[in-house]
Design a protein around this motif. Sequence first.
Motif, mmCIF file in Angstrom:
data_model
loop_
_atom_site.group_PDB
_atom_site.id
_atom_site.type_symbol
_atom_site.label_atom_id
_atom_site.label_comp_id
_atom_site.label_asym_id
_atom_site.label_seq_id
_atom_site.Cartn_x
_atom_site.Cartn_y
_atom_site.Cartn_z
ATOM 1 N N ALA A 1 0.838 -1.202 0.000
ATOM 2 C CA ALA A 1 0.000 0.000 0.000
ATOM 3 C C ALA A 1 0.871 1.249 0.000
ATOM 4 O O ALA A 1 0.615 2.207 -0.738
ATOM 5 C CB ALA A 1 -0.936 -0.007 1.196
ATOM 6 N N THR A 2 1.917 1.251 0.813
ATOM 7 C CA THR A 2 2.832 2.392 0.864
ATOM 8 C C THR A 2 3.531 2.583 -0.476
ATOM 9 O O THR A 2 3.643 3.709 -0.978
ATOM 10 C CB THR A 2 3.876 2.195 1.983
ATOM 11 N N ALA A 3 3.985 1.483 -1.073
ATOM 12 C CA ALA A 3 4.673 1.561 -2.364
ATOM 13 C C ALA A 3 3.736 2.071 -3.453
ATOM 14 O O ALA A 3 4.118 2.914 -4.265
ATOM 15 C CB ALA A 3 5.253 0.210 -2.743
ATOM 16 N N GLY B 1 1.984 6.322 -7.151
ATOM 17 C CA GLY B 1 0.924 7.218 -7.608
ATOM 18 C C GLY B 1 1.301 8.677 -7.436
ATOM 19 O O GLY B 1 1.057 9.500 -8.314
ATOM 20 N N ARG B 2 1.913 8.990 -6.288
ATOM 21 C CA ARG B 2 2.327 10.372 -6.039
ATOM 22 C C ARG B 2 3.360 10.819 -7.062
ATOM 23 O O ARG B 2 3.297 11.911 -7.605
ATOM 24 C CB ARG B 2 2.898 10.499 -4.621
ATOM 25 N N GLN B 3 4.328 9.948 -7.362
ATOM 26 C CA GLN B 3 5.363 10.308 -8.327
ATOM 27 C C GLN B 3 4.801 10.433 -9.733
ATOM 28 O O GLN B 3 5.224 11.302 -10.498
ATOM 29 C CB GLN B 3 6.493 9.289 -8.282
ATOM 30 N N ASN B 4 3.862 9.593 -10.084
ATOM 31 C CA ASN B 4 3.283 9.657 -11.425
ATOM 32 C C ASN B 4 2.343 10.843 -11.600
ATOM 33 O O ASN B 4 2.119 11.291 -12.718
ATOM 34 C CB ASN B 4 2.539 8.363 -11.750
ATOM 35 N N ALA B 5 1.798 11.345 -10.508
ATOM 36 C CA ALA B 5 0.862 12.470 -10.584
ATOM 37 C C ALA B 5 1.567 13.741 -11.047
ATOM 38 O O ALA B 5 0.992 14.558 -11.747
ATOM 39 C CB ALA B 5 0.200 12.698 -9.231
ATOM 40 N N GLY B 6 2.817 13.922 -10.678
ATOM 41 C CA GLY B 6 3.549 15.119 -11.077
ATOM 42 C C GLY B 6 3.040 16.345 -10.354
ATOM 43 O O GLY B 6 2.198 16.278 -9.465
ATOM 44 N N VAL B 7 3.536 17.482 -10.756
ATOM 45 C CA VAL B 7 3.165 18.754 -10.152
ATOM 46 C C VAL B 7 2.771 19.706 -11.261
ATOM 47 O O VAL B 7 3.498 19.874 -12.234
ATOM 48 C CB VAL B 7 4.355 19.341 -9.350
ATOM 49 N N SER B 8 1.623 20.315 -11.105
ATOM 50 C CA SER B 8 1.163 21.302 -12.071
ATOM 51 C C SER B 8 1.257 22.671 -11.416
ATOM 52 O O SER B 8 0.477 22.998 -10.526
ATOM 53 C CB SER B 8 -0.278 20.998 -12.477
ATOM 54 N N LEU B 9 2.240 23.439 -11.831
ATOM 55 C CA LEU B 9 2.450 24.763 -11.242
ATOM 56 C C LEU B 9 1.577 25.801 -11.923
ATOM 57 O O LEU B 9 1.371 25.750 -13.134
ATOM 58 C CB LEU B 9 3.908 25.186 -11.397
ATOM 59 N N VAL C 1 3.092 28.670 -3.244
ATOM 60 C CA VAL C 1 2.873 27.526 -4.138
ATOM 61 C C VAL C 1 3.620 26.310 -3.612
ATOM 62 O O VAL C 1 3.066 25.216 -3.519
ATOM 63 C CB VAL C 1 3.324 27.851 -5.586
ATOM 64 N N ARG C 2 4.879 26.510 -3.243
ATOM 65 C CA ARG C 2 5.694 25.407 -2.745
ATOM 66 C C ARG C 2 5.077 24.814 -1.484
ATOM 67 O O ARG C 2 5.008 23.598 -1.326
ATOM 68 C CB ARG C 2 7.124 25.871 -2.480
ATOM 69 N N ALA C 3 4.610 25.661 -0.586
ATOM 70 C CA ALA C 3 3.975 25.176 0.645
ATOM 71 C C ALA C 3 2.690 24.418 0.325
ATOM 72 O O ALA C 3 2.384 23.412 0.964
ATOM 73 C CB ALA C 3 3.692 26.344 1.576
ATOM 74 N N GLY C 4 1.969 24.882 -0.686
ATOM 75 C CA GLY C 4 0.715 24.232 -1.060
ATOM 76 C C GLY C 4 0.886 22.835 -1.622
ATOM 77 O O GLY C 4 0.011 21.984 -1.464
ATOM 78 N N ILE C 5 2.006 22.588 -2.277
ATOM 79 C CA ILE C 5 2.229 21.255 -2.840
ATOM 80 C C ILE C 5 3.113 20.407 -1.942
ATOM 81 O O ILE C 5 3.408 19.262 -2.261
ATOM 82 C CB ILE C 5 2.825 21.319 -4.262
#
Length: 93
Positions: A13-15, A20-28, A78-82
């Motif tokens: 579950a952790t993996a 999923g988090r890494q694949n989601a990426g960041v949309s700035l 922005v950085r704090a938000g993500i």
Amino acid sequence: MLSGCGNLEARLATASTEIGRQNAGVSLPALPARCRDNMPRVTPKAGEKWRAVQGRWQIVADGVDRRTADCAAFYDDVRAGIGAAEPLSIPRG
């Protein structure tokens, strides 16, 4: 043996959450347009005293300093938000 299965499920579950988090990426969001403006130039006018030129330059420089602070605050928010731990690398273009 059952405790071993529970441990495996938790690790899976952790993996999967991390994948999923890494694949989601960041949309700035877009960088505010004023953050890309160049500093205005102060040029002496004919017959103008240098004290006046220096005073105008100081006003322009203060405005640029305020803009820089605003832009830094925007990206800190922005950085704090993500939840980013490191400063974001913003490409210049």
